[in-house]
Design a protein around this motif. Structure first.
Motif, short mmCIF file in Angstrom:
data_model
loop_
_atom_site.label_atom_id
_atom_site.label_comp_id
_atom_site.label_asym_id
_atom_site.label_seq_id
_atom_site.Cartn_x
_atom_site.Cartn_y
_atom_site.Cartn_z
N ARG A 1 0.83 -1.21 0.00
CA ARG A 1 0.00 0.00 0.00
C ARG A 1 0.86 1.26 0.00
NH1 ARG A 1 -5.12 -0.17 -1.28
NH2 ARG A 1 -5.15 -2.16 -0.17
N GLN B 1 2.77 1.73 -3.36
CA GLN B 1 1.86 2.14 -4.43
C GLN B 1 1.44 3.59 -4.27
OE1 GLN B 1 -1.40 -0.68 -5.06
NE2 GLN B 1 -0.06 -2.33 -4.37
N GLN B 2 1.18 4.02 -3.03
CA GLN B 2 0.78 5.41 -2.80
C GLN B 2 1.92 6.37 -3.16
OE1 GLN B 2 -0.38 5.40 1.32
NE2 GLN B 2 -2.47 4.75 0.90
N ASP C 1 2.29 6.22 -7.02
CA ASP C 1 1.11 6.80 -7.68
C ASP C 1 1.11 8.32 -7.59
OD1 ASP C 1 0.24 4.36 -8.46
OD2 ASP C 1 -1.34 4.17 -6.94
N ARG D 1 2.18 9.97 -10.75
CA ARG D 1 1.39 9.83 -11.98
C ARG D 1 0.80 11.18 -12.40
NH1 ARG D 1 0.69 4.70 -13.58
NH2 ARG D 1 1.02 3.03 -12.05
N ALA E 1 6.81 8.42 -13.59
CA ALA E 1 6.16 7.40 -12.78
C ALA E 1 6.40 6.01 -13.35
CB ALA E 1 4.65 7.68 -12.70
N GLU E 2 6.22 5.86 -14.68
CA GLU E 2 6.40 4.54 -15.30
C GLU E 2 7.85 4.07 -15.19
OE1 GLU E 2 4.62 6.95 -16.45
OE2 GLU E 2 2.64 6.10 -16.84
N TYR F 1 8.60 3.12 -11.55
CA TYR F 1 7.92 1.85 -11.29
C TYR F 1 8.78 0.69 -11.81
CZ TYR F 1 3.19 1.66 -9.34
OH TYR F 1 2.12 1.61 -8.48
N ARG G 1 -4.87 -3.11 -6.39
CA ARG G 1 -4.70 -1.66 -6.26
C ARG G 1 -6.03 -0.98 -5.96
NH1 ARG G 1 -0.12 0.33 -8.41
NH2 ARG G 1 -1.11 2.23 -9.18
#
Length: 434
Positions: free
Chosen positions: A7, A10-11, A14, A17, A71-72, A75, A350
């Motif tokens: 979590r 991901q936060q 994200d 993004r 972001a990509e 990641y 997600r």
């Protein structure tokens, strides 16, 4: 396992993004947040620091902060480094034609005895002839437990006697194998609540006599920071060739899984996914990295479907009824926890709320509802008027509202199956097996 770490990561990612570019200062801030996420997951500080340093170096080297899709790119870098941290490529223990001796070591309570039984079951299913050796003379219950597991698996067990010297154990083992040929010997050794000199000396002597081809350290994935010291000591004093992580289905923070492999430099061979005898799976670094980052794990999902031997429906999609729904629900239960299965579906993890858990009683309620129906009602739910629904609710110990929800779900599932049946790329089977 890993819910909080997943979590937080991901936060953090994200948050990048939608941003055209990020500055170098922003990148360093993201690295600090990732490091804090790892520390909160009980990952050792040394491991967390090294991980974020490598991610930052790669990001700066690729000039991510000048990219149009930071972001990509981040990641991808985080995923690659997570996979590397967990072992990069999946590996399995060395398995020769014969003469395989696997020596299981670890602290008491990590699940060594259960892991020994699981390994015997797994390799017996692959055509091997395992022998279990109960060498834990410190805890009599361990020998009793291994004997029970051996009976369940259908393999023999050789019990080491109290006070027996390692040389005597090796001699008895050779005599046993001469009478009853076995090509895989799995030795369950003694453990302690904590590492001490007596334990290490005892294990070292037994290892010298048995000359194992693999020495497997069993690590409790719920140990947290302690796992680092334990793993390092066992590797330095005994010599470890690979790891087995138990209790990966638990609710701990998961730091041991990310720390143990880094400290020892040895591959993680297996992960324990449940307390059942079939709850041991080969460890795939890429799949766990995907799940931590919310990418799902469709490969494991498909393998579980195949292992559960899900049957093809007997009827065409337009004839799908509640009998079929009940049968498929029971088949899916063979694959494991529904909560875990849902999180393996790409994208779903997600979207789920934090600490999401699917109540296992819900499936039981659905079974009770369907089983309280008459054969005619199961074949054609459209005849379920108000009085019939009240009768079914009384018979199943549920409510009319729950019955209404079941019927709605059934109709949606039936409609989806009709749509799939009309597709030119129609696939057979619940998970698309042709």
């Amino acid at each position: 396992m890993f819910e909080n770490l997943s979590r937080r990561l991901q936060q953090t990612l994200d948050g990048l993004r939608g941003r055209g570019r990020i500055g170098e200062a922003d990148l360093k801030k993201v690295m600090r947040e990732i490091r804090m996420s790892l520390l909160e997951a009980d990952v050792n500080f040394e491991v967390a620091k090294a991980f974020t340093k490598r991610v930052q170096e790669k990001a700066l080297g690729q000039k991510v902060y000048e990219s149009l899709t930071p972001a990509e790119q981040i990641y991808t870098i985080v995923y690659d480094e997570l996979k590397e941290l967990l072992g990069s490529e999946p590996k399995q223990p060395e398995l020769k034609h014969e003469g395989n001796v696997w020596f299981l070591v670890g602290l008491q309570g990590t699940g060594k005895t259960t892991a020994a039984g699981k390994l015997a079951r797994l390799y017996k299913s692959k055509g091997r002839r395992p022998l279990l050796v109960a060498a834990d003379t410190q805890r009599p219950a361990a020998r009793d437990q291994l004997r029970i597991l051996a009976e369940q698996v259908g393999v023999p067990v050789l019990e080491v006697q109290n006070g027996e010297k390692p040389a005597e154990t090796a001699r008895r083992l050779r005599e046993h194998l001469a009478k009853d040929y076995r090509d895989l010997v799995i030795v369950d050794t003694a453990g302690r609540l904590q590492i001490d000199e007596a334990l290490m000396d005892e294990l070292a002597q037994l290892k010298d006599e048995l000359e194992p081809t693999e020495t497997l350290l069993v690590v409790d994935a719920m140990m947290g920071q302690e796992a680092l010291g334990v793993s390092r000591t066992f590797d330095e004093r005994i010599g470890v060739s690979g790891l087995i992580l138990t209790k990966l289905d638990g609710d701990a923070r998961g730091g041991a899984a990310l720390s143990a492999r880094y400290v020892t430099g040895k591959p993680i061979y297996f992960g324990g996914t449940s307390e059942k005898l079939d709850g041991l799976e080969p460890f795939y670094p890429d799949r766990l990295a995907q799940r931590i980052l919310g990418m799902g794990d469709i490969q494991t999902l498909m393998e579980r479907a195949q292992a559960a031997e899900l049957e093809e429906p007997d009827k065409a999609p337009h004839e799908f009824d509640l009998n079929d729904l009940l049968a498929q629900m029971k088949q899916i239960q063979k694959m494991g926890s529904m909560t875990e299965l849902i999180k393996m579906i790409p994208g779903l993890s997600r979207a789920l709320p934090q600490n999401f858990q699917l109540d296992p009683k819900a499936t039981k309620h659905l079974e009770a509802i369907i089983q309280s129906m008459t054969p005619a009602e199961r074949r054609n739910p459209r005849i379920l008027n108000a009085s019939r629904r009240r009768r079914i609710a009384r018979g199943s110990g549920t409510s009319v509202q729950e019955i209404n929800r079941l019927i709605k779900t059934f109709e949606e599932t039936k409609g989806m199956m009709k749509t799939l049946a009309k597709s030119p790329r129609k696939r057979r089977g619940f998970f698309g097996r042709r």
